[in-house]
Design a protein around this motif. Structure first.
Motif, PDB file in Angstrom:
ATOM      1  N   SER A   2     -33.841 -34.494 -20.338  1.00  0.00           N
ATOM      2  CA  SER A   2     -35.033 -34.982 -19.641  1.00  0.00           C
ATOM      3  C   SER A   2     -35.707 -33.829 -18.916  1.00  0.00           C
ATOM      4  O   SER A   2     -35.052 -33.053 -18.218  1.00  0.00           O
ATOM      5  CB  SER A   2     -34.647 -36.062 -18.643  1.00  0.00           C
ATOM      6  N   ASP A   6     -41.753 -35.175 -17.736  1.00  0.00           N
ATOM      7  CA  ASP A   6     -41.616 -36.589 -18.064  1.00  0.00           C
ATOM      8  C   ASP A   6     -41.607 -37.479 -16.820  1.00  0.00           C
ATOM      9  O   ASP A   6     -41.801 -38.691 -16.926  1.00  0.00           O
ATOM     10  CB  ASP A   6     -40.319 -36.827 -18.854  1.00  0.00           C
ATOM     11  N   TYR A   7     -41.379 -36.909 -15.658  1.00  0.00           N
ATOM     12  CA  TYR A   7     -41.238 -37.684 -14.424  1.00  0.00           C
ATOM     13  C   TYR A   7     -42.218 -37.283 -13.324  1.00  0.00           C
ATOM     14  O   TYR A   7     -42.372 -38.002 -12.345  1.00  0.00           O
ATOM     15  CB  TYR A   7     -39.801 -37.559 -13.890  1.00  0.00           C
ATOM     16  N   MET A 107     -34.412 -31.984 -15.618  1.00  0.00           N
ATOM     17  CA  MET A 107     -34.415 -32.799 -14.403  1.00  0.00           C
ATOM     18  C   MET A 107     -33.147 -32.588 -13.575  1.00  0.00           C
ATOM     19  O   MET A 107     -33.162 -32.780 -12.362  1.00  0.00           O
ATOM     20  CB  MET A 107     -34.582 -34.280 -14.744  1.00  0.00           C
ATOM     21  N   ILE A 135     -43.252 -33.387  -7.878  1.00  0.00           N
ATOM     22  CA  ILE A 135     -42.178 -34.338  -8.135  1.00  0.00           C
ATOM     23  C   ILE A 135     -41.491 -34.600  -6.805  1.00  0.00           C
ATOM     24  O   ILE A 135     -41.303 -33.679  -6.007  1.00  0.00           O
ATOM     25  CB  ILE A 135     -41.212 -33.816  -9.226  1.00  0.00           C
ATOM     26  N   SER A 138     -38.524 -40.070  -5.205  1.00  0.00           N
ATOM     27  CA  SER A 138     -38.644 -41.328  -5.952  1.00  0.00           C
ATOM     28  C   SER A 138     -38.633 -41.059  -7.461  1.00  0.00           C
ATOM     29  O   SER A 138     -38.079 -41.843  -8.231  1.00  0.00           O
ATOM     30  CB  SER A 138     -39.904 -42.099  -5.554  1.00  0.00           C
ATOM     31  N   ASN A 139     -39.210 -39.935  -7.879  1.00  0.00           N
ATOM     32  CA  ASN A 139     -39.170 -39.550  -9.295  1.00  0.00           C
ATOM     33  C   ASN A 139     -37.750 -39.174  -9.711  1.00  0.00           C
ATOM     34  O   ASN A 139     -37.318 -39.488 -10.818  1.00  0.00           O
ATOM     35  CB  ASN A 139     -40.111 -38.369  -9.563  1.00  0.00           C
ATOM     36  N   LEU A 140     -37.041 -38.507  -8.813  1.00  0.00           N
ATOM     37  CA  LEU A 140     -35.644 -38.170  -9.074  1.00  0.00           C
ATOM     38  C   LEU A 140     -34.816 -39.452  -9.217  1.00  0.00           C
ATOM     39  O   LEU A 140     -33.990 -39.568 -10.126  1.00  0.00           O
ATOM     40  CB  LEU A 140     -35.089 -37.292  -7.944  1.00  0.00           C
ATOM     41  N   HIS A 142     -35.882 -42.329 -10.228  1.00  0.00           N
ATOM     42  CA  HIS A 142     -36.246 -42.939 -11.516  1.00  0.00           C
ATOM     43  C   HIS A 142     -35.485 -42.269 -12.657  1.00  0.00           C
ATOM     44  O   HIS A 142     -34.971 -42.937 -13.566  1.00  0.00           O
ATOM     45  CB  HIS A 142     -37.753 -42.856 -11.733  1.00  0.00           C
ATOM     46  N   PHE A 143     -35.399 -40.945 -12.616  1.00  0.00           N
ATOM     47  CA  PHE A 143     -34.625 -40.205 -13.613  1.00  0.00           C
ATOM     48  C   PHE A 143     -33.160 -40.647 -13.581  1.00  0.00           C
ATOM     49  O   PHE A 143     -32.552 -40.913 -14.627  1.00  0.00           O
ATOM     50  CB  PHE A 143     -34.727 -38.699 -13.357  1.00  0.00           C
ATOM     51  N   ASP A 146     -32.766 -44.008 -15.126  1.00  0.00           N
ATOM     52  CA  ASP A 146     -32.814 -43.892 -16.593  1.00  0.00           C
ATOM     53  C   ASP A 146     -31.480 -43.395 -17.147  1.00  0.00           C
ATOM     54  O   ASP A 146     -30.986 -43.894 -18.159  1.00  0.00           O
ATOM     55  CB  ASP A 146     -33.935 -42.944 -17.036  1.00  0.00           C
ATOM     56  N   GLU A 147     -30.899 -42.410 -16.484  1.00  0.00           N
ATOM     57  CA  GLU A 147     -29.601 -41.872 -16.915  1.00  0.00           C
ATOM     58  C   GLU A 147     -28.520 -42.950 -16.830  1.00  0.00           C
ATOM     59  O   GLU A 147     -27.694 -43.080 -17.735  1.00  0.00           O
ATOM     60  CB  GLU A 147     -29.204 -40.663 -16.055  1.00  0.00           C
TER      61      GLU A 147
END
Length: 158
Positions: A2, A6-7, A107, A135, A138-140, A142-143, A146-147
């Motif tokens: 990732s 993308d984030y 990421m 970034i 909150s983006n972290l 989300h990553f 996803d993981e």
């Protein structure tokens, strides 16, 4: 793998070193951000201006918690100090060469930087140093979600 691009968030405000403290405060207020990237005339990332950098220079004595008995005096003095510096350029108060991450970075690198350096926001640049976005935690998150979801799918398929 990732990637940051993308984030990341691509829409943002920036400021130049020659812009005034007043302009920075107005942009921070309108955009609800307490930190802005500082860019050159070509939109290359060169530093960061934090609201704390400005506050530390206008609030008398110590920065941080104000004694409530002195609060009125401190605020009035801060207003007077701001009147004196509001036309000064950002370059006096900015932090140069703050950490930025490249949009093609993994990421996991962002996670490492944010968690080890206690950063809540990082600016994103391309390989030529041009500002691309930012970034934040909150983006972290989300990553990481996803993981977690991807690892659930992998575990379920076994």
């Amino acid at each position: 793998m990732s990637k940051v691009k993308d984030y990341m968030i691509r829409t943002m405000n920036s400021i130049t070193p020659k812009d005034s403290i007043k302009k920075a405060i107005e942009i921070m207020y309108r955009s609800e951000q307490s930190v802005l990237p500082v860019v050159d005339e070509h939109n290359r990332f060169i530093g960061t201006i934090y609201s704390n950098n400005i506050l530390k220079n206008i609030i008398p004595e110590s920065f941080g918690f104000l004694d409530s008995s002195r609060l009125f005096y401190e605020v009035n003095e801060a207003v007077e100090n701001l009147k004196e510096v509001k036309a000064e350029p950002i370059e006096i108060y900015m932090s140069e060469n703050r950490d930025a991450v490249e949009e093609d970075s993994d990421m996991k690198k962002v996670a490492d930087i944010m968690l080890n350096n206690k950063e809540s926001l990082l600016f994103v640049i391309n390989e030529a140093g041009y500002l691309r976005g930012f970034i934040e935690r909150s983006n972290l998150l989300h990553f990481l979600l996803d993981e977690a979801d991807n690892s659930d799918l992998t575990a379920d398929s076994k």
